[in-house]
Design an enzyme around this catalytic site. Structure first.
Site, PDB file in Angstrom:
ATOM      1  N   GLY A 162      -6.513  31.010  -4.427  1.00  0.00           N
ATOM      2  CA  GLY A 162      -7.844  31.087  -5.507  1.00  0.00           C
ATOM      3  C   GLY A 162      -7.692  32.226  -6.437  1.00  0.00           C
ATOM      4  CB  ALA A 163      -9.687  34.796  -7.724  1.00  0.00           C
ATOM      5  CB  ALA A 164      -5.817  36.216  -4.281  1.00  0.00           C
ATOM      6  CB  THR A 212      -8.399  37.833  -0.265  1.00  0.00           C
ATOM      7  OG1 THR A 212      -8.839  36.520   0.048  1.00  0.00           O
ATOM      8  CG2 THR A 212      -7.112  38.167   0.457  1.00  0.00           C
ATOM      9  CE1 TYR A 213     -10.659  33.028   4.068  1.00  0.00           C
ATOM     10  CE2 TYR A 213     -11.639  33.880   2.132  1.00  0.00           C
ATOM     11  CZ  TYR A 213     -11.158  32.617   2.684  1.00  0.00           C
ATOM     12  OH  TYR A 213     -11.330  31.470   2.061  1.00  0.00           O
ATOM     13  CB  SER A 221      -7.602  32.514   2.091  1.00  0.00           C
ATOM     14  OG  SER A 221      -6.788  31.591   1.681  1.00  0.00           O
TER      15      SER A 221
END
Length: 126
Positions: free
Chosen positions: A73-75, A57-58, A25
């Protein structure tokens, strides 16, 4: 026919946190979320001005007034702390709605406080 238009934008915000092990996120200062009309859990596109990366993403709400822009996360791999980003949310609407639609634009200072707000992007000139 539905058109996809810019709904809200945080312009030139700075990444303040990155947490690879947090759920994916982007945590955004609650005041900035509200001013830009971006909802929690809404899909957002992030454009990294510092390195050219673009990703989706969100949004999640971070503490209001904190100035937090946290990639999780991955971001977290997509930016370094201090990178300048543009965060955009889009909405679909019919042509009649699009004729009167005004996006919510929030321009950020270096510390992610609000520099200015607007609802129209100036015409680009040469």
């Amino acid at each position: 026919m539905l058109l996809t238009l810019l709904k809200g934008k945080l312009h030139r915000a700075r990444v303040t946190h990155a947490d690879l092990h947090y759920e994916g996120s982007c945590g955004i200062d609650g005041d900035l979320l509200d001013l830009a009309g971006i909802r929690e859990n809404e899909s957002i596109d992030i454009y990294n001005v510092s390195n050219g990366k673009r990703f989706r993403t969100y949004a999640i709400r971070a503490e209001a007034g904190s100035g937090i822009i946290s990639l999780n996360g991955a971001a977290a791999y997509m930016a370094d702390l201090g990178d300048i980003v543009i965060i955009c949310a889009y909405a679909q609407m019919d042509e009649q709605e699009a004729d009167t639609h005004k996006p919510k634009l929030v321009y950020c200072n270096e510390d992610n406080t609000v520099k200015d707000t607007a609802n129209i992007i100036p015409v680009q000139v040469s």
